[in-house]
Structure formats: structure tokens, C-alpha cells
Design an enzyme around this catalytic site. Structure first.
Site, PDB file in Angstrom:
ATOM      1  N   HIS A 106       6.019  -3.613   3.484  1.00 43.16           N
ATOM      2  CA  HIS A 106       4.567  -3.674   3.326  1.00 43.16           C
ATOM      3  C   HIS A 106       4.043  -5.015   3.813  1.00 43.16           C
ATOM      4  O   HIS A 106       4.700  -6.050   3.623  1.00 43.16           O
ATOM      5  CB  HIS A 106       4.177  -3.482   1.863  1.00 43.16           C
ATOM      6  CG  HIS A 106       4.746  -2.254   1.237  1.00 43.16           C
ATOM      7  ND1 HIS A 106       4.431  -0.986   1.664  1.00 43.16           N
ATOM      8  CD2 HIS A 106       5.637  -2.105   0.227  1.00 43.16           C
ATOM      9  CE1 HIS A 106       5.088  -0.109   0.932  1.00 43.16           C
ATOM     10  NE2 HIS A 106       5.835  -0.763   0.060  1.00 43.16           N
ATOM     11  N   GLU A 123       4.974  -5.482  -4.993  1.00 44.86           N
ATOM     12  CA  GLU A 123       5.211  -4.506  -6.046  1.00 44.86           C
ATOM     13  C   GLU A 123       6.444  -4.876  -6.866  1.00 44.86           C
ATOM     14  O   GLU A 123       7.168  -5.818  -6.535  1.00 44.86           O
ATOM     15  CB  GLU A 123       5.395  -3.111  -5.438  1.00 44.86           C
ATOM     16  CG  GLU A 123       6.564  -3.001  -4.481  1.00 44.86           C
ATOM     17  CD  GLU A 123       6.564  -1.694  -3.682  1.00 44.86           C
ATOM     18  OE1 GLU A 123       5.646  -0.870  -3.873  1.00 44.86           O
ATOM     19  OE2 GLU A 123       7.485  -1.509  -2.887  1.00 44.86           O
ATOM     20  N   HIS A 181      12.819  -2.546   1.914  1.00 45.16           N
ATOM     21  CA  HIS A 181      13.319  -1.893   0.706  1.00 45.16           C
ATOM     22  C   HIS A 181      13.326  -0.382   0.855  1.00 45.16           C
ATOM     23  O   HIS A 181      12.683   0.177   1.738  1.00 45.16           O
ATOM     24  CB  HIS A 181      12.448  -2.290  -0.495  1.00 45.16           C
ATOM     25  CG  HIS A 181      11.005  -1.892  -0.334  1.00 45.16           C
ATOM     26  ND1 HIS A 181      10.092  -2.671   0.352  1.00 45.16           N
ATOM     27  CD2 HIS A 181      10.316  -0.805  -0.753  1.00 45.16           C
ATOM     28  CE1 HIS A 181       8.907  -2.084   0.337  1.00 45.16           C
ATOM     29  NE2 HIS A 181       9.020  -0.937  -0.325  1.00 45.16           N
ATOM     30  N   ARG A 201       6.825   2.354   7.874  1.00 42.23           N
ATOM     31  CA  ARG A 201       8.097   3.066   7.791  1.00 42.23           C
ATOM     32  C   ARG A 201       9.004   2.608   8.925  1.00 42.23           C
ATOM     33  O   ARG A 201       8.657   2.721  10.098  1.00 42.23           O
ATOM     34  CB  ARG A 201       7.840   4.576   7.867  1.00 42.23           C
ATOM     35  CG  ARG A 201       9.003   5.438   7.403  1.00 42.23           C
ATOM     36  CD  ARG A 201       8.638   6.922   7.437  1.00 42.23           C
ATOM     37  NE  ARG A 201       7.615   7.254   6.467  1.00 42.23           N
ATOM     38  CZ  ARG A 201       6.443   7.793   6.780  1.00 42.23           C
ATOM     39  NH1 ARG A 201       6.131   8.052   8.042  1.00 42.23           N
ATOM     40  NH2 ARG A 201       5.566   8.059   5.843  1.00 42.23           N
TER      41      ARG A 201
END
Length: 337
Positions: A106, A123, A181, A201
């Protein structure tokens, strides 16, 4: 007489995913109907097009956006409202990975703002349940060059560069923007993140959807977002103590603690933090007692938003209850850093 704010619950927003399963129903008791590929339950969301709607009390049927417009700082806190306005700053989810998710990354706030007019996405994960041998990916094993990374990606050898971690319930991983991740097969977890739905992605294991189409990859965009530094320990270390609050993650975007109660009650005073509090029930059940005796029950798989204006409340567990407590950091002190 003006009716006061109270601990708010919201209708789960269920998301079908290629890698989803049925644990949101079988473990967390969410109604998912006949489908067998529900990957996410968005518990609390201000993402446009997916805004949460209240499911309890006199505000039932109102959206989170409407609450922000009406209650403003009473809902989220003075400093939080001053910084974020009518945008709710966090997105709260439960995730069921019946298959491995794509390897992804991200962007941070700066990159996301310039490309997508969005927040970045930092996150964290709290593992609730994991099948035997289940693992996830977080970070590079060692410092890695862009050329080395691109060669591994081209040869489908990216796994050789990335750090894999076998997991069990209670494991925590903090994933700052830029860290590569992937959640592995057989893991049910709680995810706390910035309000953003921007994902690059990197690799999707050559999967095809029901129509035989491969999902889009974002190789070039991801390259600018990735932190290529390596590390030894990506798992967050903490030691939980029964009937106490244990700090887990403190970041510029959210602060998360674990509350582990057994036949105990815990009084919370949130006046000083000047923020809403989110409680995600990981195990068991408890009552949230507020406004001189009113109560809202919460059980495993449920999420509650405690408005900043409530100031104080008590969490009472007759038996055992484990929950994550999330609030915003001191946004004023962060802006001075």
C-alpha cells in the site's frame, strides 16, 4: 430532552472475495447466507460507497457519514474532527483467508494523495484463529535491490525474498505503508487500518476468476511504493496480563491495546485522549456500562464505536472476554513531530 450518544454498533458490510471462506459465519456467527466465499466483514467504514449504518438504538438506520455531519467532535473528538473533518479516519475489518491473498503493498499518505486523492494505508493484524501450519508474509528477509526484486518477480521466485511467519491466535503484525505483505491460507484475523481502499497487487499466484480472467497487477505503481529494507523481527512483541490493558501498537494513525478480562470490570476514562474508542470483541462477551447504568452488550465478532463525548464507561465481563481497544493518537502532538 436531548438524547445522548451511546455505544454504537453497525451493520457488517460483507465482501465476497476469490480467497474468502465461511469462518465469518462459523467462528464469528455473522449471517452470510448460502455463499461460501465471504472474505471480509467491514465492521466500521467511512469509505465512499461502503459507509457503515448504525444497527442499534435510536440512531439505527443512520450512516456514519450522517453521524459525523450531525455530531462532529462529539462523535470523534475535537482534535480528530479538526484534522479529519467529516472523513472517518479508520477502517475496521474481520478477514477470513480461506486461500492465500495476493502479495501486495500500500502507498503512504504522500503517494496516495498525489495518485488517488486518498489517505495512504498503514494497517495492523491481530490473528484470531489459524489452521495448523498457517503462515503469512510480512516484509523482506534482507535489504533488497529493485533489480533483484524485479528479477525474482519475473521468475515467480518472490517467495525467496520475502519473510514468511507461521502464526497462532494472539499474534500481531504492524504493516506500515510500503511493507510488502500477504495473509496466508487458513487465517482469520482482525484488521485495523487507515481509511483507504488503495492496494497495489504485486503477484497473485497466476489465479483466474470464474470467468478465467487473471486479476490486474500493479507492478509499476508498486515499485514506487515498496520499502525494500529487510528485518529480523516483524511480529509485534507484547505480553498480555489478565484484567489489565496491554499496549500493542502505537502509530501516528491509530493506537491499539488488548483488554483481557475474566470475571472482572474495568473502568475507562477517555476524556484525556480526546478521541472515539473502538472495541472489537475477539473472544467471549462483556457489557459496556455507561451513563449511570445503561448498558450495551458485545460478544465475539462484534465491534462497538464508543463516541468521544461519552467520556467514561465500564467494561464488565461476567466470564472471559478479550477485546481490542483502538483510538486515535494525540493528533496535535503528532503534527509537532
Amino acid at each position: 430532552m436531548e438524547r445522548k450518544l451511546y455505544p454504537l454498533k453497525f451493520e457488517p458490510i460483507l465482501k465476497q472475495r476469490l480467497w474468502g471462506g465461511t469462518k465469518l459465519n462459523t467462528v464469528l456467527n455473522k449471517s452470510i447466507g448460502e455463499v461460501t466465499d465471504i472474505g471480509e466483514s467491514w465492521e466500521l467504514s467511512g469509505v465512499p460507497g461502503d459507509v457503515s449504518v448504525v444497527s442499534n438504538g435510536f440512531l439505527k438506520g443512520n450512516s456514519l457519514s450522517e453521524l459525523l455531519e450531525i455530531y462532529m467532535s462529539e462523535l470523534v473528538g475535537d482534535k480528530v474532527f479538526e484534522k479529519y473533518g467529516n472523513e472517518f479516519p479508520l477502517l475496521i475489518k474481520f478477514i477470513d483467508a480461506n486461500d492465500v491473498l495476493s502479495i501486495q503493498v500500500h502507498p503512504d499518505d504522500k503517494l496516495a494523495r498525489s495518485r488517488h486523492n486518498s489517505f495512504g494505508k498503514t494497517e495492523m493484524w491481530y490473528v484470531m484463529q489459524a489452521d495448523k501450519g498457517a503462515s503469512l508474509i510480512s516484509g523482506f528477509k534482507k535489504d533488497t535491490g529493485k533489480e533483484e526484486y524485479l528479477k525474482a518477480l519475473e521468475n515467480k521466485k518472490l517467495d525467496d525474498l520475502l519473510a514468511s511467519h507461521e502464526v497462532e491466535p494472539g499474534d500481531v503484525f504492524f504493516i506500515p505503508a510500503g511493507r510488502v505483505h500477504a495473509i496466508g491460507k487458513g487465517i482469520l484475523l482482525a484488521e485495523i487500518q487507515q481509511t483507504s481502499d488503495v492496494t497495489y497487487r504485486i503477484y497473485d499466484f497466476d489465479r483466474r476468476d470464474a470467468e478465467g480472467n487473471a486479476r490486474e497487477l500493479h507492478t509499476a505503481q508498486a515499485l514506487d511504493a515498496i520499502d525494500f529494507s529487510g528485518g529480523d523481527e516483524y511480529r509485534t512483541q507484547y505480553k498480555a496480563k489478565e484484567n489489565e490493558i496491554t499496549a500493542i501498537v502505537e502509530s501516528p494513525y491509530f493506537v491499539t491495546s488488548l483488554i483481557d478480562l475474566k470475571g472482572h470490570e474495568l473502568r475507562k476514562d477517555i476524556f484525556e485522549i480526546d478521541s472515539f474508542v473502538i472495541l472489537m470483541c475477539m473472544e467471549g462477551s462483556a457489557d459496556i456500562i455507561y451513563n449511570d447504568g445503561q448498558k450495551e452488550s458485545v460478544k465475539m465478532g462484534e465491534t462497538v464505536l464508543v463516541p468521544a463525548d461519552l467520556k467514561e464507561f465500564t467494561i464488565k465481563a461476567e466470564h472471559k472476554c478479550k477485546m481490542l481497544e483502538v483510538h486515535m493518537p494525540d493528533v496535535e502532538s503528532e503534527s509537532k513531530k
